[in-house]
Scaffold this active site. Structure first.
Site, mmCIF file in Angstrom:
data_model
loop_
_atom_site.group_PDB
_atom_site.id
_atom_site.type_symbol
_atom_site.label_atom_id
_atom_site.label_comp_id
_atom_site.label_asym_id
_atom_site.label_seq_id
_atom_site.Cartn_x
_atom_site.Cartn_y
_atom_site.Cartn_z
ATOM 1 N N TYR A 111 9.334 -7.545 5.418
ATOM 2 C CA TYR A 111 9.393 -6.215 4.809
ATOM 3 C C TYR A 111 9.365 -5.138 5.886
ATOM 4 C CZ TYR A 111 7.750 -2.164 2.080
ATOM 5 O OH TYR A 111 7.603 -0.922 1.522
ATOM 6 N N ASP B 16 5.124 -0.388 -9.823
ATOM 7 C CA ASP B 16 4.452 -1.292 -10.757
ATOM 8 C C ASP B 16 3.572 -0.524 -11.737
ATOM 9 O OD1 ASP B 16 5.682 -3.126 -9.181
ATOM 10 O OD2 ASP B 16 3.855 -4.121 -8.490
#
Length: 390
Positions: free
Chosen positions: A224, A174
Site C-alpha cells: 500500500y 468504511d
C-alpha cells in the site's frame, strides 16, 4: 439471528430489569467498484450489506460500563470516570475508543450501561466488522443520551476512534458507508470532501455474492505504501503537463493519453493509468446503475478487477482464481476483487437462479486450484445504522 433472539440472550446474560433494553443495528459494507483511488482524489462506490452488528443496550444504576459479545470471549467492565484510561488490545477497544471520541465532542457517557454485541460479519474478511461495531456504538450511545444522531459525524468520530485509540490508520469509507447506507442504493463518495449521493442499485433478480478467499493478507501495508509513493511520483511528473493538478483522478482518460509520455517509468505509468481509468469506471457505473443497466455495471466490475490485477498489481493468485471461476458461471454479470487486495474478498453480481450453482462450483474449483476453502455470503444491499423495534 433476529433482534428478538439477541435481546433474549442479553436478558439471560444480564438479567431482568424494569428498564427495557434498546436495540440498534449497523451493517457491514462492500465496495462495489473504485479501488485504490480514494487517496488519489477519486470516487468510491460502497454499499451497506444486509448483515452486520446488532447492539443491545440497557442503562445501569452503578456507573459501570460492561461490554460483552456473542462472537468473542473477552469482556470488559469499566467505571464511567475511567473510560479510555486503559487499552486491552481486544475487540473492546473499538467501542471504548468511540466513547472517548464522544466525550471529546461534548457527548460524554455519564451513565452506566450494559452493551451486548452480536456480529454476523466475518472478522478479517474486509467487510468492515470493526467499522460496524464503532458506528453502532456511537449511534446507540447518542440515542441513549438523548442526543441528535448525525450519521456523517458518527462516521467521522468512528474513524477517529480507530485512528486515535485503536491505532489503525484507516480511511473514512468504511465508517461512512456503514453509517449512511441506504437500502437498494450504493453511495457515490468523495472521501476527501465527504461529498456524497445515494445511487439506485436495483438488483432485482440478481444477488451480491461475496467470496472470502481466506488468504491471509500479509503484504497490504508495505505494498500500500509503495503504491502511494508511485502515485505521488506520477502526480509530480504529470504536473509538468498540467501545473494545477492536485490529484491523479482529476485527469480524464483522454487527458492521460495526451500526457502519459511524461511518465517514462512503465510501472509508475501503469499505476496512474489504473487510478484515472478506475475513477472513470466509477462514474460510468453510476450512469449504468441509474439507468438500471446491470449488464453494463457487471462489465465495468470485470474491467476493474483486470486493472487491479494487471496495472495496479494488488491482486493475488487466490483472488484471481476466485474471479476466474466466478465468471465461468452463466448467471454472473461481473466479478472483481474488493478491498486492499493481496487476499480478502471478491464481489460478484449473480442471477438468483444461479447462486446455488455459483457457491457450489466456485467453491469446489477454488479449493481444487488453491488448496484453500472459500466462504460465500449471499446478500442484497441493506440499510445504514438504525434503531430497531422502537
Amino acid at each position: 439471528m433476529d433482534a428478538g433472539s439477541i435481546k433474549q440472550m442479553f436478558i439471560r446474560k444480564f438479567g431482568e430489569s424494569a428498564i427495557e433494553p434498546s436495540v440498534f443495528h449497523a451493517p457491514g459494507r462492500v465496495n462495489l467498484i473504485g479501488e485504490h483511488i480514494d487517496y488519489n482524489g477519486g470516487y468510491v462506490l460502497p454499499a451497506a450489506l444486509e448483515f452486520g452488528t446488532t447492539l443491545v443496550i440497557r442503562e445501569r444504576e452503578d456507573g459501570l460500563i460492561t461490554l460483552a459479545s456473542t462472537n468473542m470471549p473477552e469482556e470488559a467492565e469499566i467505571k464511567v470516570d475511567e473510560i479510555g484510561l486503559n487499552k486491552s488490545g481486544q475487540w473492546t477497544d473499538y467501542p471504548v475508543g468511540v466513547m472517548v471520541e464522544l466525550a471529546e465532542r461534548g457527548f460524554p457517557v455519564s451513565k452506566g450501561y450494559d452493551l451486548f454485541y452480536h456480529g454476523e460479519i466475518p472478522n478479517g474478511a474486509g467487510l468492515s466488522s470493526s467499522a460496524s461495531i464503532e458506528v453502532v456504538t456511537g449511534y446507540g450511545l447518542l440515542a441513549m443520551g438523548g442526543y441528535d444522531r448525525d450519521t456523517v459525524q458518527i462516521a467521522l468520530l468512528s474513524q477517529a476512534a480507530e485512528n486515535n485509540f485503536v491505532g489503525v490508520n484507516c480511511g473514512i469509507m468504511d465508517q461512512f458507508a456503514v453509517a449512511n447506507g441506504k437500502k437498494d442504493h450504493a453511495i457515490l463518495l468523495m472521501c476527501d470532501t465527504l461529498e456524497y449521493k445515494h445511487v439506485p442499485f436495483r438488483t432485482g433478480s440478481y444477488k451480491l455474492v461475496i467470496g472470502n478467499t481466506n488468504k491471509r493478507r500479509g503484504l497490504v501495508d508495505s505494498k500500500y505504501n509503495e503504491r502511494r509513493e508511485q502515485c505521488t511520483a506520477a502526480l509530480e511528473r504529470l504536473r509538468s503537463c498540467k501545473a494545477d493538478l492536485s490529484y491523479l483522478a482529476e485527469l480524464t482518460p483522454s487527458q492521460f493519453e495526451d500526457f502519459k509520455s511524461a511518465l517514462t517509468d512503465e510501472t509508475v505509468r501503469n499505476r496512474a493509468r489504473h487510478v484515472i481509468e478506475e475513477n472513470a469506471r466509477v462514474l460510468a457505473s453510476v450512469e449504468a446503475l441509474t439507468a438500471n443497466d446491470l449488464g453494463e455495471f457487471g462489465r465495468l466490475m470485470n474491467l476493474s478487477h483486470d486493472s487491479l490485477r494487471d496495472l495496479y498489481e494488488v491482486s493475488c493468485d487466490e483472488l484471481d482464481v476466485m474471479v476466474e471461476e466466478a465468471r465461468k458461471i452463466p448467471g454472473t454479470l461481473g466479478a472483481r476483487m474488493t478491498g486492499a487486495g493481496f487476499g480478502g474478498c471478491t464481489v460478484s453480481l449473480v442471477h438468483e437462479d444461479d447462486v446455488e450453482r455459483f457457491v457450489r462450483e466456485v467453491g469446489e474449483n477454488y479449493q481444487a486450484r488453491t488448496g484453500l476453502t472459500g466462504d460465500f455470503y449471499v446478500c442484497g444491499v441493506g440499510e445504514g445504522v438504525e434503531q430497531l423495534g422502537n
